[in-house]
Design a protein around this motif. Structure first.
Motif, short mmCIF file in Angstrom:
data_model
loop_
_atom_site.label_atom_id
_atom_site.label_comp_id
_atom_site.label_asym_id
_atom_site.label_seq_id
_atom_site.Cartn_x
_atom_site.Cartn_y
_atom_site.Cartn_z
N VAL A 200 -44.77 45.12 -31.18
CA VAL A 200 -45.49 46.42 -31.68
C VAL A 200 -46.37 46.08 -30.28
CG1 VAL A 200 -45.26 47.04 -33.71
CG2 VAL A 200 -48.05 46.05 -33.13
N TRP A 201 -46.83 45.17 -29.53
CA TRP A 201 -48.40 45.09 -29.27
C TRP A 201 -47.65 45.34 -27.55
CZ3 TRP A 201 -53.41 45.76 -30.36
CH2 TRP A 201 -54.41 45.34 -29.38
N ALA A 202 -49.20 45.57 -26.67
CA ALA A 202 -49.01 45.61 -26.06
C ALA A 202 -50.96 45.67 -24.80
CB ALA A 202 -48.85 46.95 -25.10
N ASP A 203 -51.21 44.51 -24.36
CA ASP A 203 -52.65 44.16 -24.15
C ASP A 203 -53.83 45.60 -23.32
OD1 ASP A 203 -52.25 41.62 -24.33
OD2 ASP A 203 -51.61 41.20 -22.50
N VAL A 204 -52.69 46.40 -22.68
CA VAL A 204 -53.29 47.52 -22.62
C VAL A 204 -54.04 48.12 -23.42
CG1 VAL A 204 -51.38 49.05 -22.21
CG2 VAL A 204 -53.58 49.45 -20.77
N THR B 95 -34.67 53.36 -35.65
CA THR B 95 -35.88 52.69 -36.56
C THR B 95 -36.33 51.73 -35.86
OG1 THR B 95 -34.06 51.67 -37.65
CG2 THR B 95 -34.01 53.15 -38.62
N ASP B 96 -35.40 51.17 -35.09
CA ASP B 96 -36.46 49.68 -34.44
C ASP B 96 -38.03 50.07 -32.92
OD1 ASP B 96 -36.77 47.80 -31.47
OD2 ASP B 96 -36.08 46.77 -33.15
N PHE B 97 -38.51 49.64 -33.64
CA PHE B 97 -40.09 50.44 -33.25
C PHE B 97 -39.80 50.18 -31.51
CE2 PHE B 97 -44.00 49.33 -30.82
CZ PHE B 97 -44.76 50.11 -31.46
N SER B 98 -39.40 49.14 -31.06
CA SER B 98 -39.16 48.83 -29.22
C SER B 98 -37.91 50.01 -28.94
CB SER B 98 -38.40 47.52 -29.03
OG SER B 98 -39.59 46.68 -29.78
N MET B 99 -37.10 49.64 -29.99
CA MET B 99 -35.94 50.73 -28.91
C MET B 99 -36.90 51.78 -29.29
SD MET B 99 -33.72 48.86 -28.24
CE MET B 99 -34.92 47.51 -27.44
N ALA B 100 -37.10 52.41 -30.31
CA ALA B 100 -37.87 53.48 -30.54
C ALA B 100 -38.55 54.11 -28.91
CB ALA B 100 -38.53 53.97 -31.42
N HIS C 269 -48.65 58.26 -23.16
CA HIS C 269 -47.54 57.90 -23.96
C HIS C 269 -46.59 57.18 -22.82
CE1 HIS C 269 -48.37 62.23 -25.81
NE2 HIS C 269 -48.98 61.06 -25.61
N VAL C 270 -46.33 57.01 -21.87
CA VAL C 270 -45.81 56.79 -21.35
C VAL C 270 -46.17 55.08 -21.04
CG1 VAL C 270 -43.78 56.80 -19.02
CG2 VAL C 270 -43.56 58.53 -19.79
N ALA C 271 -47.40 55.28 -20.65
CA ALA C 271 -48.27 54.12 -20.23
C ALA C 271 -47.21 52.36 -20.72
CB ALA C 271 -49.33 54.78 -19.22
N PHE C 272 -48.16 53.29 -22.25
CA PHE C 272 -48.06 52.32 -23.78
C PHE C 272 -47.03 51.87 -23.63
CE2 PHE C 272 -46.81 51.89 -27.70
CZ PHE C 272 -47.46 50.81 -27.68
N GLY C 273 -45.58 53.05 -23.31
CA GLY C 273 -43.92 52.15 -24.37
C GLY C 273 -43.92 51.62 -22.47
N VAL C 274 -44.28 51.44 -21.41
CA VAL C 274 -43.38 50.91 -20.46
C VAL C 274 -44.71 48.97 -20.37
CG1 VAL C 274 -44.11 50.20 -17.62
CG2 VAL C 274 -42.54 51.95 -18.73
N HIS D 254 -42.90 45.72 -21.34
CA HIS D 254 -43.19 45.07 -20.15
C HIS D 254 -43.01 42.89 -21.32
CE1 HIS D 254 -44.72 42.12 -16.64
NE2 HIS D 254 -43.86 43.31 -16.49
N HIS D 255 -44.85 43.45 -22.35
CA HIS D 255 -45.11 42.83 -22.41
C HIS D 255 -43.94 41.54 -23.67
CE1 HIS D 255 -47.63 40.27 -25.22
NE2 HIS D 255 -46.72 40.84 -26.73
N LEU D 256 -42.92 42.42 -24.33
CA LEU D 256 -42.27 41.49 -25.26
C LEU D 256 -40.74 41.44 -24.29
CD1 LEU D 256 -41.07 41.13 -28.24
CD2 LEU D 256 -39.91 43.65 -28.29
N GLY D 257 -40.64 42.06 -23.17
CA GLY D 257 -39.58 41.15 -22.75
C GLY D 257 -40.13 39.75 -21.50
N THR D 258 -41.22 40.01 -21.40
CA THR D 258 -41.31 38.36 -21.12
C THR D 258 -41.37 37.53 -21.74
OG1 THR D 258 -43.55 38.79 -21.96
CG2 THR D 258 -43.25 39.35 -19.41
#
Length: 394
Positions: free
Chosen positions: A125-129, A243-248, A290-295, A299-303
């Motif tokens: 669920v996290w993003a440093d921003v 239902t998946d957080f990242s996919m949603a 909203h878009v900034a958080f999703g991206v 990006h965090h999870l993708g690393t």
């Protein structure tokens, strides 16, 4: 050690002083208690029994009673654990359901019910921003009543007003979906990741405000709302089914709301009246967060997860297959966008409006591709996935 309570009675808070005096004593140590309250010994004895200590009468002059320090209150916290650290850098990788709704960093007593949060892994669920985005979102809230001049004077031809109403009707429908998705997700997030919860809560509040202002603009001149297509509703329903957080987050924020940023910019540019221009401009600023958080989250999870991009691709393809037989964008909405961009009913004007909507769709595609490339997709794959995105824009 002697504790003098003076005239303070137990029903006035004397227990606080007794507890404080016992706090630093080892089990078995004794505390002499004196005071002027006639019921002191009775109340002290009852309090000691409740809290695992023992009181005995005093024989010494000037001492009302002795309290023998027990172990019960020590044992109560023997299995306690800290719920991570209070600041973002103290967030644990996996939050314990045993912590429930305890504040992050609190000393959590053992026992008690486990909370029903299923999103307990930080990286899911996290993003440093997130903390900075939340602070910005909280400071950027706006009041529709004061920020929009609803009494601004303007008069539009009936056909132009109907086009505005149709577009507003469409925006309300989409913003309602964008309200429900974060509201459902935030209720599943462990409070250890409170900045994400707070950010999604503000996001839901943003969407609720957008629903209000778009509805209010649609009804501003007293007419009826426009049409809602079955295909459009089917497209939005697929967002609710994820239902998946990242996919949603990917489908809604990165692709859907990312595309809507371009649409809102188009509407602000071609707005035929000051109210429409104002509400679409304000909404666009919110949607950018909203878009900034999703991206940032993806990006965090993708690393960390090399399997993320194949799952993102599968989500796009799955949604495309589900919507393959639907009509896509409501034709009334498409025509309304042409009319707004045209601004008149001459052949030249309609041709100009048509070209503007084609350019809008191309700009939407370019924006989706840029965000997909930022998430690590090769350019050719980004182009393909953007092409598969729902024709309903969101």
């Amino acid at each position: 050690m002697i504790l003098d309570l003076g005239p303070l009675a137990f029903d006035e808070g004397a227990h606080l002083l007794v507890r404080r005096a016992l706090r630093d004593l080892p089990p078995g140590a004794e505390l002499a208690v004196t005071g002027a309250d006639p019921a002191l010994v009775v109340h002290l004895s009852a309090w000691c029994r409740t809290h695992g200590h023992r009181a005995r009468p005093a024989e010494e002059h000037g001492v009302r009673a002795w309290v023998v320090r027990g172990r019960a209150d020590l044992d109560r916290w023997s299995g306690a654990e800290r719920a991570g650290g209070p600041h973002p850098d103290g967030i644990v990788p996996t939050a314990s359901p045993r912590w429930g709704l305890a504040a992050r960093g609190a000393l959590v007593e053992s026992g008690g019910p486990e909370a029903p949060f299923d999103l307990v892994d930080r990286d899911l669920v996290w993003a440093d921003v997130a903390p900075a985005l939340y602070r910005h979102a909280a400071s950027a809230q706006w009041d529709p009543e004061r920020t929009v001049d609803w009494d601004a004077e303007f008069a539009l031809p009936d056909e132009i007003e109907r086009a505005v109403v149709q577009v507003m009707t469409y925006l309300v429908e989409n913003e309602q979906a964008a309200l429900v998705v974060p509201a459902r997700l935030l209720s599943r997030i462990h409070p250890q990741f409170r900045e994400v919860m707070q950010l999604l809560a503000v996001q839901a509040a943003d969407e609720a405000r957008h629903v209000e202002v778009f509805s209010r603009r649609a009804l501003l001149t007293g007419g009826e709302l426009g049409t809602s297509s079955a295909g459009g509703r089917a497209s939005l329903t697929t967002l609710l089914a994820e239902t998946d957080f990242s996919m949603a987050s990917f489908l809604l924020s990165v692709l859907g709301e990312g595309t809507f940023l371009t649409l809102l910019e188009f509407l602000e540019q071609h707005a035929p009246d000051p109210v429409t221009r104002r509400v679409t401009g304000l909404a666009r600023r919110d949607e950018a967060r909203h878009v900034a958080f999703g991206v940032a989250h993806l990006h965090h999870l993708g690393t960390l997860d090399p399997g993320l991009r194949p799952r993102l691709r599968a989500a796009v393809e799955r949604r495309h297959e589900t919507l393959l037989d639907t009509a896509g964008l409501n034709q009334d909405v498409f025509d309304a966008l042409v009319v707004l961009a045209a601004g008149a009913w001459t052949p030249d004007a309609i041709a100009r409006g048509w070209r503007a909507v084609q350019a809008l769709q191309s700009a939407m595609d370019d924006g989706r591709q840029r965000r997909l490339v930022h998430l690590g997709f090769p350019a050719d794959e980004a182009a393909e996935l953007s092409r598969l995105h729902t024709r309903n824009f969101m």
